[in-house]
Design an enzyme around this catalytic site. Structure first.
Site, PDB file in Angstrom:
ATOM      1  CB  THR A  73      -0.933  -0.003   1.227  1.00  0.00           C
ATOM      2  OG1 THR A  73      -1.818  -1.102   1.092  1.00  0.00           O
ATOM      3  CG2 THR A  73      -1.720   1.289   1.341  1.00  0.00           C
ATOM      4  CG  ASN A  94       2.546  -1.331   3.694  1.00  0.00           C
ATOM      5  OD1 ASN A  94       2.565  -0.427   2.851  1.00  0.00           O
ATOM      6  ND2 ASN A  94       1.573  -2.220   3.763  1.00  0.00           N
TER       7      ASN A  94
HETATM    8 ZN    ZN Z   1      -3.020  -1.421  -0.417  1.00  0.00          ZN
END
Ligand code: ZN
Length: 546
Positions: A73, A94
């Site tokens: 993400t 992340n």
């Molecule tokens: Zn994501």
């Protein structure tokens, strides 16, 4: 006279669609990210869309790529509005390991500040919103998401407001992420309090009625050690929403995040913000970035191939449609792009039931076995590797033996059936893709290179077998499926450009998410910083001469 007014009104309503292509720079750019929206997911549900996603699918569309290997993400969102690969944004995962201390660093944590502080200090480049504000006096830039890391990496360093959802708090910001003056925080607090008051009166409905096209997908499933009824609403969702501690209970808030309602409230707050700040009504081109997180939470909790995702796709279509209708009512030229931070892979058990060669990997056990082997082979008294199985780091106290630990680890990894390929940091650092090499032809080391940073990345980069699900789910809420691999299931994402009056154009050449920012900058007529991506001439005739 009344009739004339009615006619003029009707003409005005038609006006945006009648504009010649790109006649005026947009007054508002809206960048939408749907977290974990794999190209395969978009393709599968595309025929069922009737709302906002159907509209965006009638624009200039690409099968896009988050071309780097670390398909997570934070890295993915950092590419969308910067035009840079994670190697340049610095957001290579992340979380990464601080080599001096051996501790884990969250991508939007703030160096030197309280551990709960959130901001873009780890991101090394600016975003389109920053470029707009630099070039055009009066331009505003706002980013909103369910996740702090999505809002912050899309907002950049000079946004006017960066909001995300805090469990039990509602929409929040931080002075490290942007201005946290009462003018920014008060409206978010008021919006959230009103929402909570409504929910206390009537428990929220996390899941709308399941569309009839999804009902055939309902069947019991078993992922790892976790059995699910396979019904929608999913097990425990109703109970969570009607519980007295819905807002403060972590388990209940996780149910909210993994439900269509989570996107609904983010879109509602975005719609509220458009009106409140009069976005699109200022002297310049304004920027609104919205990342919708529910698809990701649904994918992790239930996988991408079941009735839950089917219901989520229908709800997302409606939510995006509502947002677009609000933009229509501005009666100004606006430009939308929709993409994703990464794709996703369905749970291995369901893939295998569909005839795909897919397995689940107990990553914790795998790391224990690797460390145990290295200790025995090399006569070490401590585990030499820490961090994630796909990019382990050699502990600082064994730095003197780095080369022999690395080589022994690579030799073990390369003979394991779960591993497709493994590379040393040195191999990855050297694999700089030649300029202009098509994204579809990047080698594995080149993909790793695009999300490699010598300080933040692991000493070894591992590509596990395609279609692997990582970790063993044991209790409700555990991750059953995910992403993060260098394979196309996690790299391929839709890239959809739409503006009122656009002619449908389904492009066959690939595009990259790093192409989005330079393309939007050209449309707005503002200079970019250095980018890895390029302006897409299929989207605008304003691309600078190369
Ligand atoms: Zn994501």
């Amino acid at each position: 006279m009344k009739l004339v007014h009615a006619l003029l009104g009707a003409l005005a309503a038609l006006a945006p669609a009648a504009l010649p292509a790109a006649a005026k720079p947009p007054k508002l750019i809206v960048a939408l990210s749907v977290d974990q929206y794999a190209a395969a997911l978009f393709d599968r549900y595309r025929p069922t869309y009737t709302g906002g996603l159907a509209r965006l699918a009638r624009g200039v569309t690409f099968t896009g790529y988050q071309s780097h290997a670390a398909t997570e993400t934070c890295p993915g969102h950092s590419t969308i509005l910067t035009g840079r690969h994670p190697a340049a944004t610095g957001i290579v995962a992340n979380t990464w390991i601080d080599r001096r201390t051996g501790t884990s660093v969250y991508c939007v944590s703030v160096p030197g500040a309280d551990k709960d502080a959130r901001g873009g200090q780890n991101m090394r480049v600016d975003t389109l919103g920053d470029w707009l504000k630099r070039a055009q006096p009066g331009a505003r830039s706002v980013a909103i998401s369910g996740k702090d890391r999505a809002a912050i990496t899309m907002g950049g360093h000079h946004a006017d407001a960066v909001y995300w959802w805090g469990d039990g708090e509602g929409f929040v910001t931080s002075s490290y992420a942007g201005p946290a003056t009462p003018a920014v925080t008060e409206p978010a607090r008021a919006f959230s309090q009103a929402l909570f008051a409504r929910w206390r009166q009537t428990p929220p409905k996390l899941w709308p009625a399941l569309p009839s096209a999804c009902t055939a997908l309902q069947q019991p499933v078993r992922f790892g050690e976790l059995a699910l009824s396979g019904n929608v609403p999913p097990d425990g969702a109703k109970e969570a929403a009607s519980g007295p501690d819905f807002l403060t209970n972590r388990v209940s808030q996780a149910q909210l995040r993994a439900s269509p309602l989570f996107d609904t409230i983010v879109a509602d707050f975005a719609i509220d913000t458009i009106g409140r700040l009069r976005l699109g009504r200022g002297p310049a081109t304004d920027m609104l970035a919205v990342s919708l997180s529910a698809t990701d939470y649904v994918g992790h909790r239930y996988g991408g191939g079941g009735p839950e995702m089917c219901g989520q796709m229908a709800a997302l279509d409606a939510t995006v449609g509502r947002l677009l209708k609000r933009l229509d009512r501005l009666h100004v030229p606006y430009q939308v792009v929709l993409t994703a931070d990464h794709g996703g892979t369905d749970a291995a058990e369901r893939q295998a039931a569909n005839g795909i060669d897919a397995k689940r990997l107990d990553t914790a056990a795998f790391m224990r076995e690797l460390n145990g082997t290295l200790r025995r082979q090399l006569g070490l008294s401590i585990d030499p590797l820490i961090g994630d199985a796909d990019q382990p780091v050699i502990v600082a106290s064994l730095a003197g033996q780095r080369a022999r630990i690395r080589d022994a680890a690579l030799a073990w990894l390369r003979q394991r059936p779960e591993v497709e390929a493994a590379f040393s940091a040195e191999e990855v650092a050297a694999a700089v893709p030649p300029p202009g090499k098509p994204v579809t032809e990047l080698t594995l080391p080149e993909r790793f290179n695009e999300s490699y940073d010598p300080e933040r990345s692991g000493d070894i980069q591992v590509a596990f077998h395609p279609n692997t699900s990582f970790g063993v789910p044991r209790k409700p809420g555990d991750t059953v499926a995910g992403h993060g691999s260098p394979w196309d299931s996690d790299r391929r994402v839709p890239i959809l450009f739409w503006r009122p009056g656009v002619r449908p154009d389904a492009r066959t050449e690939p595009a990259e998410t790093v192409d989005i920012a330079p393309t939007l900058a050209a449309i707005a007529g503002v200079p970019t910083d250095t980018t890895d991506g390029r302006c897409l001439p299929a989207v605008t005739d304003r691309c600078p001469a190369r």
